[in-house]
Design a protein around this motif. Structure first.
Motif, PDB file in Angstrom:
ATOM      1  N   ALA A 182       0.831  -1.208   0.000  1.00  0.00           N
ATOM      2  CA  ALA A 182       0.000   0.000   0.000  1.00  0.00           C
ATOM      3  C   ALA A 182       0.865   1.257   0.000  1.00  0.00           C
ATOM      4  O   ALA A 182       0.570   2.217  -0.725  1.00  0.00           O
ATOM      5  CB  ALA A 182      -0.938  -0.004   1.208  1.00  0.00           C
ATOM      6  N   ALA A 183       1.935   1.256   0.784  1.00  0.00           N
ATOM      7  CA  ALA A 183       2.828   2.411   0.831  1.00  0.00           C
ATOM      8  C   ALA A 183       3.488   2.638  -0.524  1.00  0.00           C
ATOM      9  O   ALA A 183       3.567   3.766  -1.005  1.00  0.00           O
ATOM     10  CB  ALA A 183       3.883   2.218   1.919  1.00  0.00           C
ATOM     11  N   GLU A 184       3.926   1.581  -1.163  1.00  0.00           N
ATOM     12  CA  GLU A 184       4.587   1.680  -2.466  1.00  0.00           C
ATOM     13  C   GLU A 184       3.625   2.125  -3.567  1.00  0.00           C
ATOM     14  O   GLU A 184       3.983   2.890  -4.455  1.00  0.00           O
ATOM     15  CB  GLU A 184       5.218   0.330  -2.829  1.00  0.00           C
ATOM     16  N   LEU A 185       2.385   1.644  -3.496  1.00  0.00           N
ATOM     17  CA  LEU A 185       1.402   1.937  -4.541  1.00  0.00           C
ATOM     18  C   LEU A 185       0.581   3.196  -4.271  1.00  0.00           C
ATOM     19  O   LEU A 185      -0.127   3.672  -5.159  1.00  0.00           O
ATOM     20  CB  LEU A 185       0.461   0.738  -4.715  1.00  0.00           C
ATOM     21  N   GLY A 186       0.646   3.709  -3.045  1.00  0.00           N
ATOM     22  CA  GLY A 186      -0.114   4.901  -2.699  1.00  0.00           C
ATOM     23  C   GLY A 186      -1.607   4.651  -2.613  1.00  0.00           C
ATOM     24  O   GLY A 186      -2.413   5.478  -3.019  1.00  0.00           O
ATOM     25  N   CYS A 187      -1.966   3.496  -2.052  1.00  0.00           N
ATOM     26  CA  CYS A 187      -3.393   3.160  -1.891  1.00  0.00           C
ATOM     27  C   CYS A 187      -3.658   2.757  -0.449  1.00  0.00           C
ATOM     28  O   CYS A 187      -2.735   2.629   0.354  1.00  0.00           O
ATOM     29  CB  CYS A 187      -3.789   2.042  -2.856  1.00  0.00           C
ATOM     30  N   GLU A 188      -4.921   2.552  -0.131  1.00  0.00           N
ATOM     31  CA  GLU A 188      -5.289   2.082   1.208  1.00  0.00           C
ATOM     32  C   GLU A 188      -4.832   0.637   1.384  1.00  0.00           C
ATOM     33  O   GLU A 188      -4.890  -0.154   0.440  1.00  0.00           O
ATOM     34  CB  GLU A 188      -6.802   2.147   1.398  1.00  0.00           C
ATOM     35  N   GLY A 235      -6.345  -1.652   2.775  1.00  0.00           N
ATOM     36  CA  GLY A 235      -7.487  -2.535   2.518  1.00  0.00           C
ATOM     37  C   GLY A 235      -7.661  -2.906   1.061  1.00  0.00           C
ATOM     38  O   GLY A 235      -8.323  -3.897   0.736  1.00  0.00           O
ATOM     39  N   ALA A 236      -7.063  -2.133   0.147  1.00  0.00           N
ATOM     40  CA  ALA A 236      -7.176  -2.407  -1.294  1.00  0.00           C
ATOM     41  C   ALA A 236      -6.145  -3.426  -1.776  1.00  0.00           C
ATOM     42  O   ALA A 236      -6.116  -3.786  -2.946  1.00  0.00           O
ATOM     43  CB  ALA A 236      -7.031  -1.120  -2.092  1.00  0.00           C
ATOM     44  N   ILE A 237      -5.328  -3.909  -0.853  1.00  0.00           N
ATOM     45  CA  ILE A 237      -4.364  -4.951  -1.184  1.00  0.00           C
ATOM     46  C   ILE A 237      -5.024  -6.297  -0.925  1.00  0.00           C
ATOM     47  O   ILE A 237      -5.551  -6.548   0.157  1.00  0.00           O
ATOM     48  CB  ILE A 237      -3.081  -4.824  -0.318  1.00  0.00           C
ATOM     49  N   ALA A 238      -5.006  -7.163  -1.928  1.00  0.00           N
ATOM     50  CA  ALA A 238      -5.551  -8.516  -1.772  1.00  0.00           C
ATOM     51  C   ALA A 238      -4.423  -9.437  -1.317  1.00  0.00           C
ATOM     52  O   ALA A 238      -3.579  -9.840  -2.118  1.00  0.00           O
ATOM     53  CB  ALA A 238      -6.140  -9.012  -3.084  1.00  0.00           C
ATOM     54  N   ASN A 239      -4.387  -9.716  -0.030  1.00  0.00           N
ATOM     55  CA  ASN A 239      -3.408 -10.666   0.491  1.00  0.00           C
ATOM     56  C   ASN A 239      -3.784 -12.060   0.025  1.00  0.00           C
ATOM     57  O   ASN A 239      -4.915 -12.504   0.239  1.00  0.00           O
ATOM     58  CB  ASN A 239      -3.402 -10.659   2.024  1.00  0.00           C
ATOM     59  N   SER A 240      -2.848 -12.761  -0.595  1.00  0.00           N
ATOM     60  CA  SER A 240      -3.066 -14.148  -1.008  1.00  0.00           C
ATOM     61  C   SER A 240      -2.504 -15.041   0.084  1.00  0.00           C
ATOM     62  O   SER A 240      -1.293 -15.228   0.177  1.00  0.00           O
ATOM     63  CB  SER A 240      -2.353 -14.441  -2.333  1.00  0.00           C
ATOM     64  N   LEU A 241      -3.376 -15.566   0.909  1.00  0.00           N
ATOM     65  CA  LEU A 241      -2.959 -16.376   2.047  1.00  0.00           C
ATOM     66  C   LEU A 241      -3.299 -17.840   1.803  1.00  0.00           C
ATOM     67  O   LEU A 241      -4.465 -18.192   1.598  1.00  0.00           O
ATOM     68  CB  LEU A 241      -3.643 -15.892   3.321  1.00  0.00           C
ATOM     69  N   GLN A 293     -14.736  -5.825  -2.037  1.00  0.00           N
ATOM     70  CA  GLN A 293     -15.654  -5.252  -3.034  1.00  0.00           C
ATOM     71  C   GLN A 293     -15.853  -3.748  -2.892  1.00  0.00           C
ATOM     72  O   GLN A 293     -16.311  -3.090  -3.825  1.00  0.00           O
ATOM     73  CB  GLN A 293     -16.987  -5.992  -3.051  1.00  0.00           C
ATOM     74  N   GLN A 294     -15.444  -3.166  -1.791  1.00  0.00           N
ATOM     75  CA  GLN A 294     -15.597  -1.714  -1.613  1.00  0.00           C
ATOM     76  C   GLN A 294     -14.558  -0.904  -2.381  1.00  0.00           C
ATOM     77  O   GLN A 294     -14.666   0.315  -2.481  1.00  0.00           O
ATOM     78  CB  GLN A 294     -15.548  -1.350  -0.132  1.00  0.00           C
ATOM     79  N   TYR A 295     -13.539  -1.566  -2.949  1.00  0.00           N
ATOM     80  CA  TYR A 295     -12.468  -0.865  -3.655  1.00  0.00           C
ATOM     81  C   TYR A 295     -12.642  -0.986  -5.171  1.00  0.00           C
ATOM     82  O   TYR A 295     -12.884  -2.079  -5.681  1.00  0.00           O
ATOM     83  CB  TYR A 295     -11.098  -1.423  -3.239  1.00  0.00           C
ATOM     84  N   ASP A 296     -12.496   0.144  -5.867  1.00  0.00           N
ATOM     85  CA  ASP A 296     -12.580   0.131  -7.328  1.00  0.00           C
ATOM     86  C   ASP A 296     -11.387  -0.592  -7.927  1.00  0.00           C
ATOM     87  O   ASP A 296     -11.515  -1.305  -8.919  1.00  0.00           O
ATOM     88  CB  ASP A 296     -12.639   1.552  -7.888  1.00  0.00           C
ATOM     89  N   VAL A 297     -10.218  -0.383  -7.338  1.00  0.00           N
ATOM     90  CA  VAL A 297      -8.996  -1.044  -7.793  1.00  0.00           C
ATOM     91  C   VAL A 297      -8.416  -1.835  -6.632  1.00  0.00           C
ATOM     92  O   VAL A 297      -8.235  -1.308  -5.534  1.00  0.00           O
ATOM     93  CB  VAL A 297      -7.950  -0.025  -8.300  1.00  0.00           C
TER      94      VAL A 297
END
Length: 156
Positions: free
Chosen positions: A37-43, A45-51, A121-125
């Motif tokens: 998120a820090a690198e991409l400049g997004c929230e 929560g918009a990162i999809a962790n693949s666990l 689903q709340q994130y556009d990207v």
């Protein structure tokens, strides 16, 4: 790094599925949602962790919002699994061909049952890993479901 075999497998899977986003190779590894998120400049929560979890000896992939933790007891009960536990690095590599910190939702050697956190689903990207910790790709909630054939789930 764009020639890394894991990144190529993910790129091939995305292209075959008609995905719209392009893989982005980052200067620094982003093995956590906060780093991505820090690198991409997004929230976060918009990162999809693949666990990857070990569900009674079988792999289970949960794509969860970077802002959430998976309640393993709740999810295990919902999936009818006696115990859902964090997988070892070896288990993850065996079932995905990828290492923890760079596991993509696609590009695995075989099918892995996949579930997507409804909070995404709340994130556009949405940003997901693309096979190594230095790579990500943008997608949408609907596209992520389509790419993975995943089932929607509430993880906590």
């Amino acid at each position: 790094m764009s020639n890394h075999p894991n990144v190529q497998r993910v790129a091939d899977a995305l292209q075959a599925a008609g995905a719209t986003g392009q893989i982005k190779i980052l200067d620094e590894a982003v093995p956590t949602a906060a780093a991505a998120a820090a690198e991409l400049g997004c929230e976060v929560g918009a990162i999809a962790n693949s666990l990857i979890f070990d569900g009674d000896g079988k792999p289970v992939l949960i794509l969860t919002s970077g802002a959430h933790r998976v309640d393993t007891a709740k999810v295990a009960a919902e999936l009818g699994i006696s115990k859902l536990r964090r997988a070892t690095p070896e288990f993850v590599k065996e079932h995905t061909g990828q290492s923890i910190g760079g596991v993509a939702p696609v590009g695995h050697p075989g099918p892995v049952p996949t579930y997507v956190d409804t909070a995404l689903q709340q994130y556009d990207v949405i940003w997901a890993a693309a096979g190594i910790p230095h790579s990500v790709f943008p997608t949408s909630y609907t596209e992520l479901l389509d790419l993975t054939g995943a089932t929607q789930i509430t993880v906590n």
